[in-house]
Design an enzyme around this catalytic site. Structure first.
Site, PDB file in Angstrom:
ATOM      1  CD  GLU A  12      -1.655   1.964   2.547  1.00  0.00           C
ATOM      2  OE1 GLU A  12      -1.088   1.445   3.529  1.00  0.00           O
ATOM      3  OE2 GLU A  12      -2.040   3.142   2.521  1.00  0.00           O
TER       4      GLU A  12
ATOM      5  NE  ARG B 189      -1.055  36.852 -13.429  1.00  0.00           N
ATOM      6  CZ  ARG B 189      -2.065  37.698 -13.251  1.00  0.00           C
ATOM      7  NH1 ARG B 189      -3.065  37.755 -14.114  1.00  0.00           N
ATOM      8  NH2 ARG B 189      -2.085  38.486 -12.191  1.00  0.00           N
TER       9      ARG B 189
ATOM     10  N   GLY C 188      -2.759  34.379  -6.381  1.00  0.00           N
ATOM     11  CA  GLY C 188      -4.110  34.425  -5.799  1.00  0.00           C
ATOM     12  C   GLY C 188      -5.076  33.487  -6.500  1.00  0.00           C
TER      13      GLY C 188
ATOM     14  CD  GLU D  90       6.946  12.952  11.623  1.00  0.00           C
ATOM     15  OE1 GLU D  90       5.905  12.342  11.306  1.00  0.00           O
ATOM     16  OE2 GLU D  90       7.188  14.114  11.232  1.00  0.00           O
TER      17      GLU D  90
HETATM   18  C1  LIG Z   1      -8.094  10.821   6.186  1.00  0.00           C
HETATM   19  C2  LIG Z   1      -7.543   9.647   6.940  1.00  0.00           C
HETATM   20  C3  LIG Z   1      -7.844   8.361   6.519  1.00  0.00           C
HETATM   21  C4  LIG Z   1      -7.376   7.260   7.239  1.00  0.00           C
HETATM   22  N1  LIG Z   1      -7.766   5.991   6.874  1.00  0.00           N
HETATM   23  C5  LIG Z   1      -7.506   4.958   7.715  1.00  0.00           C
HETATM   24  C6  LIG Z   1      -8.092   3.676   7.486  1.00  0.00           C
HETATM   25  O1  LIG Z   1      -8.816   3.454   6.501  1.00  0.00           O
HETATM   26  N2  LIG Z   1      -7.840   2.688   8.385  1.00  0.00           N
HETATM   27  C7  LIG Z   1      -7.056   2.882   9.481  1.00  0.00           C
HETATM   28  O2  LIG Z   1      -6.875   1.938  10.247  1.00  0.00           O
HETATM   29  N3  LIG Z   1      -6.463   4.082   9.713  1.00  0.00           N
HETATM   30  C8  LIG Z   1      -6.685   5.124   8.865  1.00  0.00           C
HETATM   31  N4  LIG Z   1      -6.125   6.359   9.119  1.00  0.00           N
HETATM   32  C9  LIG Z   1      -5.277   6.531  10.284  1.00  0.00           C
HETATM   33  C10 LIG Z   1      -3.812   6.829   9.968  1.00  0.00           C
HETATM   34  O3  LIG Z   1      -3.157   5.665   9.541  1.00  0.00           O
HETATM   35  C11 LIG Z   1      -3.200   7.451  11.238  1.00  0.00           C
HETATM   36  O4  LIG Z   1      -3.725   8.756  11.331  1.00  0.00           O
HETATM   37  C12 LIG Z   1      -1.701   7.481  11.221  1.00  0.00           C
HETATM   38  O5  LIG Z   1      -1.169   6.186  11.310  1.00  0.00           O
HETATM   39  C13 LIG Z   1      -1.119   8.327  12.355  1.00  0.00           C
HETATM   40  O6  LIG Z   1      -1.710   8.024  13.582  1.00  0.00           O
HETATM   41  P1  LIG Z   1      -2.287   9.221  14.493  1.00  0.00           P
HETATM   42  O7  LIG Z   1      -3.134  10.067  13.629  1.00  0.00           O
HETATM   43  O8  LIG Z   1      -2.906   8.646  15.695  1.00  0.00           O
HETATM   44  O9  LIG Z   1      -1.037  10.100  14.892  1.00  0.00           O
HETATM   45  P2  LIG Z   1       0.008   9.785  16.089  1.00  0.00           P
HETATM   46  O10 LIG Z   1       0.488   8.393  16.005  1.00  0.00           O
HETATM   47  O11 LIG Z   1      -0.564  10.251  17.374  1.00  0.00           O
HETATM   48  O12 LIG Z   1       1.208  10.743  15.668  1.00  0.00           O
HETATM   49  C14 LIG Z   1       1.183  12.149  15.888  1.00  0.00           C
HETATM   50  C15 LIG Z   1       2.563  12.697  15.511  1.00  0.00           C
HETATM   51  O13 LIG Z   1       3.573  12.077  16.333  1.00  0.00           O
HETATM   52  C16 LIG Z   1       4.555  11.492  15.494  1.00  0.00           C
HETATM   53  N5  LIG Z   1       5.125  10.310  16.115  1.00  0.00           N
HETATM   54  C17 LIG Z   1       4.462   9.247  16.629  1.00  0.00           C
HETATM   55  N6  LIG Z   1       5.348   8.317  17.056  1.00  0.00           N
HETATM   56  C18 LIG Z   1       6.574   8.804  16.777  1.00  0.00           C
HETATM   57  C19 LIG Z   1       7.906   8.315  16.950  1.00  0.00           C
HETATM   58  N7  LIG Z   1       8.141   7.098  17.492  1.00  0.00           N
HETATM   59  N8  LIG Z   1       8.928   9.098  16.564  1.00  0.00           N
HETATM   60  C20 LIG Z   1       8.707  10.300  16.001  1.00  0.00           C
HETATM   61  N9  LIG Z   1       7.482  10.820  15.804  1.00  0.00           N
HETATM   62  C21 LIG Z   1       6.439  10.065  16.183  1.00  0.00           C
HETATM   63  C22 LIG Z   1       3.823  11.152  14.217  1.00  0.00           C
HETATM   64  O14 LIG Z   1       4.709  10.976  13.134  1.00  0.00           O
HETATM   65  C23 LIG Z   1       2.930  12.366  14.050  1.00  0.00           C
HETATM   66  O15 LIG Z   1       3.659  13.421  13.497  1.00  0.00           O
HETATM   67  C24 LIG Z   1      -6.547   7.468   8.371  1.00  0.00           C
HETATM   68  C25 LIG Z   1      -6.208   8.772   8.760  1.00  0.00           C
HETATM   69  C26 LIG Z   1      -6.712   9.850   8.088  1.00  0.00           C
HETATM   70  C27 LIG Z   1      -6.375  11.237   8.586  1.00  0.00           C
END
Ligand SMILES: Cc1cc2nc3c(=O)[nH]c(=O)nc-3n(C[C@H](O)[C@H](O)[C@H](O)COP(=O)(O)OP(=O)(O)OC[C@H]3O[C@@H](n4cnc5c(N)ncnc54)[C@H](O)[C@@H]3O)c2cc1C
Length: 382
Positions: free
Chosen positions: A245, A271, A343, A370
């Site tokens: 993926e 432009r 713009g 990350e």
């Molecule tokens: C529009 C959308 C569609 C999605 N679709 C799906 C789906 O179909 N199925 C599904 O299961 N999930 C889905 N996701 C979830 C997606 O995979 C997660 O949002 C992603 O894995 C990050 O998890 P989090 O948002 O909880 O961020 P967090 O894990 O809380 O991370 C927040 C920040 O901390 C950083 N961070 C975390 N750990 C570390 C580390 N060890 N070192 C350095 N930095 C770190 C991250 O890089 C990020 O910048 C979707 C998300 C979105 C926004």
């Protein structure tokens, strides 16, 4: 790099037919679907009819039996659709929710879920992420308790693409009361099972036509045969699937970046400011040269890594590098394209704003920047 190093004439014919489909059957409705916040089910049905939902799935289940590059062609062309939600919804269906069933499922599970998914008769979603388990999948706490005749599931999933109206979910849950990566299992869940509740459709910055939902499981009873693959192997099995993926995300990002930059450059040729086309300013032309260079570097790394993956290698480090590079390049290009268009680029009537909003998620979903760096560091022994 000449594309024909990786793509055969058959791939190119496929590309043309998908491009035609996007232009004729998707783009005329793109603006409406953005507003409606959903790609209609009929799109999945039509794509199933055209054979686009199983290009590299086995023929015995109705797929096309093609190589991995057929799925790259599909997602590259869908990335050119004027609403990005089609790409995201289809990517989840063909590249995330169904491959684990083909790899680890029983014959009955393949017939029940993969066959209708390939036909576009069932929409699939993938449920990994939870409010407290994002990057750190080991924190998944949805619990499937073994009970007489099956499993009782309680928990909560968030950010689930296609989740608002999917017919089934490939779902990761904990099956042992322990912490860490062990003791998790995959399940196939029919979304009409009592106790499966879609609590809300989430509002997003971009990807408006892709439905994203939060889902609760409340004493949801699953039959024994809902278990997908070996009990306790869920985390490892789902991590296997995420690699392919990530590569298709990289390829789609490269395609979007190319299109957006071409659009901005065409605009800059037309432009005129200060008595000449703005592209005649070397400061701007050099920036464009840098961006095309970055796109080409991302494309080369992505295709070469895809070729290795397709030939039986498992190049996790390079897959992570390709995703990291391509998603960052795509966002930078979209941002610079908006800058080039001034713009006008910020106006809703120009599509560059959509790319700028839609592509941002690629640096978060399927493993953040990350986390990609963490994987690369591990592979480098750092
Ligand atoms: C529009 C959308 C569609 C999605 N679709 C799906 C789906 O179909 N199925 C599904 O299961 N999930 C889905 N996701 C979830 C997606 O995979 C997660 O949002 C992603 O894995 C990050 O998890 P989090 O948002 O909880 O961020 P967090 O894990 O809380 O991370 C927040 C920040 O901390 C950083 N961070 C975390 N750990 C570390 C580390 N060890 N070192 C350095 N930095 C770190 C991250 O890089 C990020 O910048 C979707 C998300 C979105 C926004």
């Amino acid at each position: 790099m000449a594309d024909n190093l990786f793509f055969t004439e058959e791939h190119e014919l496929l590309r043309q037919s998908i491009r035609e489909f996007v232009v004729k059957e998707l783009n005329p409705h793109a603006a409406d679907w953005e507003v409606e916040g959903l790609v209609p089910r009929s799109v999945f049905e039509r794509m199933g009819e055209l054979g686009f939902l199983g290009l590299n799935h086995p023929e015995e289940y109705g797929g096309g039996g093609g190589d991995y590059f057929t799925s790259i062609v599909l997602l590259e062309e869908l990335a050119r659709c004027e609403t990005y939600g089609v790409n995201t919804g289809v990517a989840v269906q063909v590249g995330m929710a169904t491959p684990p069933i083909l790899a680890f499922g029983t014959e009955e599970q393949k017939q029940r879920y993969v066959v209708p998914a390939i036909r576009g008769e069932k929409i699939a979603c993938l449920g990994i992420t939870e409010p407290d388990a994002g990057s750190d999948v080991s924190r998944v706490s949805t619990f499937a308790e073994k009970v007489d005749g099956g499993w009782r599931v309680n928990g909560n999933k968030i950010f689930i693409t296609n989740g608002y109206r999917a017919d089934f979910m490939t779902m990761l849950a904990r099956t042992e009361k322990r912490s860490g990566y062990k003791g998790m299992s995959l399940f196939l869940v029919d979304t009409d099972t009592p106790g499966y509740n879609v609590s809300r459709k989430l509002e997003k910055v971009g990807q408006w036509s892709s439905d994203t939902a939060e889902i609760f499981f409340e004493d949801m009873l699953l039959p024994e045969d809902a278990l997908l693959g070996e009990e306790g192997r869920g985390f490892y099995n789902i991590m296997w699937e995420l690699q392919a993926e990530r590569l298709t995300v990289a390829a789609a990002c490269v395609a979007t970046a190319s299109d957006v930059l071409d659009t901005a450059v065409n605009y800059a040729r037309e432009r005129e400011q200060f008595g000449k086309p703005i592209i005649k300013n070397q400061a701007l032309a050099h920036r464009v040269a840098d961006l095309y260079t970055q796109i080409e570097a991302a494309r080369s790394l992505t295709y070469l890594t895809a070729w290795r993956y397709d030939h039986g290698e498992y190049p996790v480090k390079e897959i992570s590098m390709a995703k990291l590079l391509a998603t960052r390049v795509a966002f930078e290009v979209a941002d610079e394209a908006m800058q080039i268009m001034g713009g006008y680029g910020y106006m809703m009537e120009y599509l560059v704003q959509r790319a700028w909003r839609d592509i941002r998620i690629a640096r978060i979903g399927g493993g953040t920047d990350e986390i990609m760096r963490e994987v690369i560091c591990t592979a480098l022994g750092l």
